[in-house]
Design an enzyme around this catalytic site. Structure first.
Site, PDB file in Angstrom:
ATOM      1  N   GLU A 124       0.832  16.863  23.917  1.00  0.00           N
ATOM      2  CA  GLU A 124       0.557  16.395  25.186  1.00  0.00           C
ATOM      3  C   GLU A 124       1.567  16.796  26.085  1.00  0.00           C
ATOM      4  OE1 GLU A 124      -0.610  11.940  25.630  1.00  0.00           O
ATOM      5  OE2 GLU A 124       1.414  11.656  26.237  1.00  0.00           O
TER       6      GLU A 124
ATOM      7  N   GLY B   2      -4.382   2.331  32.769  1.00  0.00           N
ATOM      8  CA  GLY B   2      -3.543   2.610  33.676  1.00  0.00           C
ATOM      9  C   GLY B   2      -2.358   1.388  33.824  1.00  0.00           C
TER      10      GLY B   2
ATOM     11  N   PRO C  35       1.112  -4.341  24.766  1.00  0.00           N
ATOM     12  CA  PRO C  35       1.958  -5.515  25.143  1.00  0.00           C
ATOM     13  C   PRO C  35       1.267  -6.748  25.946  1.00  0.00           C
ATOM     14  CG  PRO C  35       2.200  -3.384  26.116  1.00  0.00           C
ATOM     15  CD  PRO C  35       1.213  -3.195  25.035  1.00  0.00           C
TER      16      PRO C  35
END
Length: 722
Positions: free
Chosen positions: A126, A222, A268
């Site tokens: 990545e 996002g 989260p």
């Protein structure tokens, strides 16, 4: 007029450099039957050894047998051969030569499943988009180096603040993903987020990715905008990643492989761990093919996560995301971004060395290797995804220690390939761009189809305009100060330039004690096969024959040969000796007098304006200069000399004198004038020795040329003094 014949037997085809059904010039006609031409079409036939007068062409291009089956372009309703041939050669849009191609592309998910079934582990990498053009150039160099290890795919993150969908911005996420795919030859996955965007904007972004050839998307919601504490719906937009997955499937079907993110510690923002796993299942049921996890610090966390996913019916591959620790600050930033807590034992280990980047990197390599070995030995992972942070040293070392680095895999073709699915079956290119593959890919990026089996009829071909070629990833990756040290702080004569060419070929240091490792006409290092003729190349370069491309003759070398081999094992490689060079008009005058004595040699001589254009090649018939014969396969001829393409290449080749070399000196300086004079006064030449089973006569021709030129100069001096 050159004589053409149909080659039938496989042995005869191999010896003549042709494949089934190809027409080849026999290369043995007498000078009286050869064709010479100039740009103005003036001249008369039949030059003798004492004269060289161009004449206009009076032959038609040879016709090729059409395939009886329907082609892909016909099935898709794209342009026919007749339509392509009618296109204007001056069109600004690039058009492809005429050929027939059956495209075959293996999506990333199919490659993963195949590796998984075979028990062959892989790795993926990545990256994130850089902020500056120079950073983008540096990252492209990293792509090239990491591509040697053969990652299964790489992905590019999506940065909303960096105008990620702007394909006109070279540092955007979409542009960098396209560059990785098309110029580094790496199968590429592009991250996309839907936060703050309408459905129409998302579709537009996806179509931009498709137009670049990208076939894999990592669908994300996002991060929340800066300052936002909770999710705010965008009117006409998408709420979550699952909605983006649904949109991709509805709009594009199976065109894109869809990857989604997994969170071993739970997302989260989710209320519970199991709620997050349910959301993941929703994304898979909506059409996701693959899961890549967020980073984690303990393998037990990942193993439990995979087991829990399987319990709820998630069956798609799950790749662990691993971060080799490379610095104290970068670790803190990644943990903060991921909203994870770094285990105390890791913090305790790096605290004493947190100011020593080398020591931290070594610890990170050790820890990553330890984690990855356990993951691979578990039988629960088909491969490992690495977060590189745009750095290469640590991840390369980890991969080598794990035995996943596969740099020695044999190249499938003698030129650098792109990973774009539209070009997956591409097998043939003009040899002129062999040292500048990125330029060739860019200049042919708008072609509808790409040659497979033979080059075809290039009259219908056009290349992207030269002005679009000068992009950051095609410019020299060396800074101006470094180029001046290599190419000369000051040039006072053409001989100074000749020395640069010689030092580049031999690896010798120049007068400043610097090695010349780059030239304007080469993207990468010198090809290994050049070592076979390096001494001869250096000799002629030292006398003003400035070579920019060459290959030695090869007669049935094993396809596994370390210097000239390519393709599958068990094959044999053939090459005709080829030279391409710049040289002075005085040398050209001598060369034109000598060439008629060598009928087995094809040549093309041209100046920067194209006004002087001499060749004995068939204008529409390419010459195979490299081919391979492999068990159970048709003959492959991956490089050709094509007169029409050479005229396109000469514009680029001459322009590099000014754009890449003269540009590093002050305008109107003595150094820039030396380069300008070479650009204006030298000719570009290519020579092909068709008699490849024998020692090449090209070196004899050039020695005779240099001797004749010297003799002519002595005669002129004597005449002037008397």
């Amino acid at each position: 007029m050159p004589e053409f014949k149909r080659i039938s037997s496989e042995t005869e085809m191999a010896q003549n450099g042709a494949g089934p059904g190809r027409l080849m010039c026999n290369g043995t006609q007498s000078p009286s039957k050869m064709n010479y031409r100039s740009a103005n079409g003036e001249g008369s036939p039949g030059p003798t050894s004492a004269e060289f007068r161009p004449i206009p062409r009076r032959f038609s291009p040879p016709s090729f047998d059409r395939q009886s089956s329907q082609t892909e372009s016909e099935r898709n309703g794209s342009s026919s051969r007749q339509e392509l041939e009618s296109l204007s050669a001056s069109s600004s849009r690039a058009n492809s030569p005429v050929w027939y191609n059956t495209r075959k592309y293996v999506p990333v998910i199919d490659r993963i499943l195949k590796r998984q079934a075979a028990g062959t582990p892989f790795f993926s990498l990545e990256f994130f988009p850089p902020r500056t053009d120079s950073g983008a150039s540096d990252l492209m160099a990293i792509f090239d180096r990491l591509a040697r290890g053969r990652p299964l795919f790489c992905d590019m993150t999506w940065h909303p603040k960096g105008d990620p969908s702007n394909t006109d911005k070279p540092t955007s996420s979409t542009s960098m993903a396209g560059n990785m795919l098309n110029y580094a030859g790496i199968e590429t996955m592009l991250h996309m987020t839907c936060v703050g965007l309408t459905t129409e904007q998302m579709k537009d972004n996806l179509y931009k990715a498709k137009n670049l050839g990208i076939r894999s998307i990592l669908a994300l919601r996002g991060d929340l905008p800066d300052g936002a504490e909770e999710w705010q719906k965008t009117d006409g937009g998408l709420d979550y990643a699952v909605d983006l997955v649904k949109l991709i499937k509805e709009e594009f079907g199976d065109y894109f492989v869809i990857c989604v993110a997994g969170y071993p510690d739970g997302h989260p923002e989710c209320k519970t761990y199991w709620e997050d796993i349910q959301h993941l299942k929703d994304k898979v049921e909506a059409g996701a093919d693959l899961i890549i996890t967020q980073l984690f610090f303990k393998n037990e966390t990942f193993f439990k996560y995979v087991s829990d996913c399987r319990k709820v019916g998630i069956t798609v591959p799950i790749l662990p995301g691993v971060l080799p620790i490379q610095g104290y600050k970068s670790l803190s930033n990644m943990a903060k971004l991921s909203k994870l807590e770094v285990p105390k034992e890791i913090l305790d280990a790096i605290e004493p060395i947190k100011t020593n980047d080398v020591a931290i990197r070594q610890y990170g390599i050790f820890k990553a290797v330890e984690i990855c070995r356990e993951l691979l030995n578990s039988g629960m992972v088909p491969g490992i995804h690495f977060y590189t942070l745009n750095r290469e040293k640590a991840v390369t070392q980890v991969l080598k220690e794990l035995g996943l680095w596969s740099e020695k895999i044999q190249r499938p073709l003698p030129w650098k390939q792109t990973a774009n699915h539209n070009r997956v079956e591409e097998e043939v290119r003009p040899i002129f761009w062999r040292c500048r593959p990125n330029s060739y890919v860019l200049r042919t990026s708008e072609w509808n189809e790409f040659p497979n089996g033979r080059w075809g009829d290039s009259r219908a071909a056009s290349f992207n305009d030269l002005q679009t070629y000068h992009l950051f990833y095609l410019k020299s990756r060396s800074p101006k100060t470094e180029l001046l040290k290599m190419w000369g702080e000051t040039l006072t004569s053409e001989e100074d330039v000749w020395k640069v060419f010689v030092n580049y070929l031999t690896g010798a240091q120049n007068e400043q004690g610097v090695k010349v490792t780059r030239m304007p006409w080469d993207d990468d290092e010198i090809e290994p096969e050049t070592s076979l003729i390096c001494e001869k190349l250096a000799s002629i370069n030292s006398r003003g024959v400035l070579t920019i491309n060459s290959q030695p003759r090869v007669n049935a070398a094993p396809s596994t040969d370390l210097k000239v081999g390519w393709g599958s094992p068990g094959g044999y490689i053939f090459q005709k000796a080829y030279l391409e060079f710049f040289t002075s008009k005085e040398n050209i005058a001598a060369l034109k007098e000598i060439l008629p004595r060598y009928p087995q040699v094809n040549y093309h001589i041209i100046n920067h304006s194209g006004e002087a254009d001499y060749t004995n090649c068939d204008e529409y018939q390419p010459i195979a200069v490299t081919w391979g014969v492999f068990p159970g396969k048709e003959i492959i001829q991956p490089t050709v000399v094509d007169p029409e393409a050479f005229k396109t290449w000469k514009d680029e080749a001459f322009a590099l004198w000014l754009e890449a070399w003269a540009h590093i000196y002050p305008k109107n300086s003595e150094s820039s004038r030396v380069i300008q004079n070479i650009h204006d006064g030298y000719y570009l030449v290519n020579l092909v020795d068709n008699d490849f089973p024998k020692e090449s006569v090209l070196w004899d021709i050039l020695e005779e040329m240099l001797t004749l030129k010297a003799s002519t100069e002595e005669t002129e001096i004597s005449a002037a003094s008397s």
